[in-house]
Design a protein around this motif. Structure first.
Motif, PDB file in Angstrom:
ATOM      1  N   PRO A  65       0.865  -1.301  -0.215  1.00  0.00           N
ATOM      2  CA  PRO A  65       0.012   0.105  -0.030  1.00  0.00           C
ATOM      3  C   PRO A  65       0.802   1.311  -0.055  1.00  0.00           C
ATOM      4  N   LEU A  66       0.286   2.272  -0.444  1.00  0.00           N
ATOM      5  CA  LEU A  66       0.985   3.814  -0.458  1.00  0.00           C
ATOM      6  C   LEU A  66       0.234   4.738   0.446  1.00  0.00           C
ATOM      7  N   VAL A  67       0.869   5.475   0.690  1.00  0.00           N
ATOM      8  CA  VAL A  67       0.164   6.463   1.381  1.00  0.00           C
ATOM      9  C   VAL A  67      -1.288   7.234   0.907  1.00  0.00           C
ATOM     10  N   THR A  68      -1.164   7.220  -0.508  1.00  0.00           N
ATOM     11  CA  THR A  68      -2.117   7.829  -1.400  1.00  0.00           C
ATOM     12  C   THR A  68      -3.386   7.196  -1.464  1.00  0.00           C
TER      13      THR A  68
ATOM     14  N   LEU B  62      10.835  13.640  -6.433  1.00  0.00           N
ATOM     15  CA  LEU B  62      10.814  14.477  -5.280  1.00  0.00           C
ATOM     16  C   LEU B  62      11.734  15.850  -5.679  1.00  0.00           C
ATOM     17  N   LEU B  63      12.898  15.795  -6.212  1.00  0.00           N
ATOM     18  CA  LEU B  63      13.683  16.937  -6.541  1.00  0.00           C
ATOM     19  C   LEU B  63      12.909  17.950  -7.625  1.00  0.00           C
ATOM     20  N   THR B  64      11.915  17.632  -8.217  1.00  0.00           N
ATOM     21  CA  THR B  64      11.246  18.574  -9.352  1.00  0.00           C
ATOM     22  C   THR B  64      10.068  18.771  -8.540  1.00  0.00           C
ATOM     23  N   ASN B  65       9.050  18.010  -7.921  1.00  0.00           N
ATOM     24  CA  ASN B  65       7.797  18.289  -7.432  1.00  0.00           C
ATOM     25  C   ASN B  65       7.670  18.406  -5.871  1.00  0.00           C
ATOM     26  N   GLY B  66       8.570  17.944  -5.294  1.00  0.00           N
ATOM     27  CA  GLY B  66       8.715  17.850  -3.880  1.00  0.00           C
ATOM     28  C   GLY B  66       7.647  16.530  -3.423  1.00  0.00           C
ATOM     29  N   PRO B  67       7.469  16.368  -2.192  1.00  0.00           N
ATOM     30  CA  PRO B  67       6.504  15.189  -1.654  1.00  0.00           C
ATOM     31  C   PRO B  67       5.028  15.687  -1.939  1.00  0.00           C
ATOM     32  N   ALA B  68       4.294  14.319  -1.971  1.00  0.00           N
ATOM     33  CA  ALA B  68       2.902  14.781  -1.821  1.00  0.00           C
ATOM     34  C   ALA B  68       2.127  14.591  -0.492  1.00  0.00           C
ATOM     35  N   TRP B  69       3.017  13.979   0.446  1.00  0.00           N
ATOM     36  CA  TRP B  69       2.451  13.753   1.841  1.00  0.00           C
ATOM     37  C   TRP B  69       3.622  14.591   2.681  1.00  0.00           C
ATOM     38  N   GLU B  70       3.014  14.622   4.134  1.00  0.00           N
ATOM     39  CA  GLU B  70       3.880  15.410   5.196  1.00  0.00           C
ATOM     40  C   GLU B  70       4.446  14.257   5.801  1.00  0.00           C
ATOM     41  N   TYR B  71       5.848  14.623   6.661  1.00  0.00           N
ATOM     42  CA  TYR B  71       6.369  13.136   7.080  1.00  0.00           C
ATOM     43  C   TYR B  71       6.785  14.091   8.785  1.00  0.00           C
ATOM     44  N   GLU B  72       6.958  13.086   9.672  1.00  0.00           N
ATOM     45  CA  GLU B  72       7.242  13.639  10.995  1.00  0.00           C
ATOM     46  C   GLU B  72       8.368  12.740  11.513  1.00  0.00           C
ATOM     47  N   LEU B  73       8.850  13.249  12.683  1.00  0.00           N
ATOM     48  CA  LEU B  73       9.956  12.617  13.061  1.00  0.00           C
ATOM     49  C   LEU B  73       9.440  12.095  14.410  1.00  0.00           C
ATOM     50  N   VAL B  74       9.462  10.827  14.486  1.00  0.00           N
ATOM     51  CA  VAL B  74       8.946  10.101  15.757  1.00  0.00           C
ATOM     52  C   VAL B  74       9.911   9.217  16.433  1.00  0.00           C
ATOM     53  N   ASP B  75      10.400   9.431  17.504  1.00  0.00           N
ATOM     54  CA  ASP B  75      11.371   8.554  18.463  1.00  0.00           C
ATOM     55  C   ASP B  75      12.695   8.336  17.137  1.00  0.00           C
TER      56      ASP B  75
ATOM     57  N   ARG C 286      12.935   8.506  14.105  1.00  0.00           N
ATOM     58  CA  ARG C 286      12.516   7.953  12.799  1.00  0.00           C
ATOM     59  C   ARG C 286      11.483   8.737  11.943  1.00  0.00           C
ATOM     60  N   TYR C 287      11.845   9.062  10.644  1.00  0.00           N
ATOM     61  CA  TYR C 287      10.717   9.766  10.009  1.00  0.00           C
ATOM     62  C   TYR C 287       9.740   8.804   9.680  1.00  0.00           C
ATOM     63  N   ARG C 288       8.471   9.397   9.649  1.00  0.00           N
ATOM     64  CA  ARG C 288       7.309   8.551   9.183  1.00  0.00           C
ATOM     65  C   ARG C 288       5.939   9.437   8.598  1.00  0.00           C
ATOM     66  N   PRO C 289       5.349   8.826   7.779  1.00  0.00           N
ATOM     67  CA  PRO C 289       4.310   9.710   7.328  1.00  0.00           C
ATOM     68  C   PRO C 289       3.216  10.146   8.176  1.00  0.00           C
ATOM     69  N   VAL C 290       2.885  11.408   8.259  1.00  0.00           N
ATOM     70  CA  VAL C 290       1.786  11.812   9.294  1.00  0.00           C
ATOM     71  C   VAL C 290       0.685  10.944   9.064  1.00  0.00           C
ATOM     72  N   ALA C 291       0.078  10.622  10.210  1.00  0.00           N
ATOM     73  CA  ALA C 291      -1.035   9.739  10.268  1.00  0.00           C
ATOM     74  C   ALA C 291      -1.274   8.617   9.007  1.00  0.00           C
TER      75      ALA C 291
END
Ligand code: PMP
Length: 467
Positions: A24-27, A425-438, A440-445
């Motif tokens: 699965p993808l976050v989208t 990524l370098l052209t359009n940026g990400p489609a989701w937001e990411y956060e640092l938890v403990d 490690r980066y992970r997708p928000v929600a």
């Protein structure tokens, strides 16, 4: 800008379990999993899984069992031992000792070095081939800016101080670069030392022979050699192993036990106390047989094609820098050997396995790895790869790097997807937001479910797991 290399497509060399697995993808969409994390743990070969399915009904205790299934399992264990020895070009009197993994094999060897014998190791090693020696107070040598200078420094160190063992990696788990083990064996032997090669990364990707290389000991893990069933091996000279105390004191490692003393076994049994992992051994042996059918040249050519494709794609993205152990041997962005003189390149084994680590300017490595997984279904590794001294030396102690690694089940489509995702990524940026938890980066929600059989998503993280 052309993102993808136009070179010919490369298909998988051997079928692996999990190829094309939809993830699965976050989208909300899904994508076939692009496993670019072979250097951490490779998928099982299909032939290995089928072999285990055949063997499992006969699984029973080994060695002392009188039952028919015990006899079958005993034959399977001992024939697997011989098969692995043959695959690794073991000499007649070499021992093949089953261990849990490479870490276990090198720790076993560390306590077999004769009393008072000193060990020389480099600062570019994986922790598995660094901590057992550091803990003994052995001698660490800083790798020089070029491979040639490093070899000269090894020779000088061995000439200056009597040394029992030189312990080196066969291929770096950070950069994929090969070390010239034949040449290192010659150097070690010239100065009366033995040589142990950490073949965790080498053996799955190149044919290696104890007899042909002159190497005294090889250590490797099944889970990196397409046999993830919990077995590794230490293979090599029997005399040190027979003279050392048992690695695991317990049943199977003895001939006779009294209340005040014990007559310990010799041979592999001495260090294999407890019930052996028969199925792990069978899996590793079957993987060796399967790799042998492919042949060393095809194996190297497959990885080299994928590596060159990846390096050529990364070279078109100016924000990306590829890591190399030897900064004085500037890496060629197309992946061609650094030494243009073919004879010199061959002598130095100036080549690399399917492991490429890199940084992306402006992005934390862990963030990029989370993005690749969440938005593209691509699995890579990030961090310091259990090689803190090397990654620190490369100036990346704080953020680490991203590592893409591949093997017999990998295809050019996997590589192209990685290049495309980085370009996106370098052209359009990400489609989701990411956060640092403990840490490690992970997708928000993160909306991606974990399948029921695995239970709830694990929160456990470690800064250094199986690099
Ligand atoms: N050496 C190298 C070069 C490795 O890449 C690894 C694993 N990443 C190890 C040793 C340790 O292997 P294991 O975790 O299977 O013991």
């Amino acid at each position: 800008m052309t993102v993808f290399a136009t070179a010919e497509c490369t298909d998988a060399l051997l079928p692996v379990v999990g190829a094309g697995l939809p993830v699965p993808l976050v989208t909300g969409a899904s994508a076939p999993y692009a496993n670019l994390d072979y250097a951490a743990s490779a998928p099982a070969l299909r032939a290995v899984a089928e072999h285990l399915a055949t063997a499992l009904p006969y699984y029973a205790s080994v060695h002392r069992g009188a039952g028919y299934a015990s006899q079958v399992s005993t034959a399977l264990l001992e024939n697997s031992r011989s098969c692995i020895g043959r695959f690794l070009g073991a000499r007649e009197d070499d021992l093949v000792v089953f261990t849990r993994n490479t870490t276990d094999a090198l720790n076993l060897l560390a306590h077999c070095v004769p009393r008072g014998g000193s060990v020389l190791y480099l600062d570019i090693e994986h922790h598995a081939n660094l901590l057992p020696w550091q803990r003994r107070g052995d001698v660490v040598l800083e790798a020089a800016p070029t491979l040639r200078e490093t070899l000269a420094d090894v020779e000088a160190a061995l000439a200056a101080t009597p040394t029992a063992l030189l312990a080196v990696t066969g291929a770096s788990n950070v950069t994929g670069q090969l070390l010239p083990i034949r040449k290192l064996a010659e150097i070690a032997h010239r100065h009366g030392a033995r040589i142990a090669v950490d073949a965790a990364q080498l053996a799955p990707h190149r044919r290696v022979s104890l007899t042909e290389s002159g190497v005294d000991y090889l250590a490797l893990s099944g889970h990196k050699l397409y046999a993830p069933y919990g077995t590794g091996v230490l293979v090599g000279r029997g005399d040190w192993l027979d003279a050392a105390p048992a690695h695991l004191a317990g049943g199977g490692a003895v001939r006779e036990v009294g209340t005040t003393g014990t007559d310990w076994a010799t041979g592999p049994a001495r260090h294999e106390g407890g019930t052996p992992n028969v199925l792990g051994a069978a899996a590793l042996a079957r993987a060796c047989e399967e790799l042998a059918t492919v042949g060393g040249e095809a194996l190297a050519a497959h990885e080299s094609a994928l590596r060159q494709r990846l390096l050529a794609g990364l070279a078109r993205l100016p924000e990306i820098s590829v890591l190399s152990i030897w900064p004085g041997d500037a890496p060629d962005p197309t992946g061609a050997p650094v030494h243009s003189d073919k004879a010199e390149a061959a002598e130095l084994e100036d080549d690399s396995i399917g492991v490429v680590s890199f940084t992306v300017a402006g992005y934390h490595a862990g963030w990029v790895a989370a993005y690749l997984s969440a938005e593209h279904g691509i699995g890579v590794r990030d961090g310091r790869f259990c090689a803190h001294p090397l990654v620190g030396k490369l100036g990346l102690a704080a953020d680490g790097a991203i590592r893409a690694s591949f093997g017999v089940g990998s295809t050019s489509a996997d590589v192209d997807r990685l290049i495309g995702a980085l370009h996106g990524l370098l052209t359009n940026g990400p489609a989701w937001e990411y956060e640092l938890v403990d840490g490690r980066y992970r997708p928000v929600a993160d909306p991606r479910p974990i399948p029921d059989f695995a239970g709830p998503r694990s929160a456990v993280t470690s800064p250094c797991q199986a690099g």
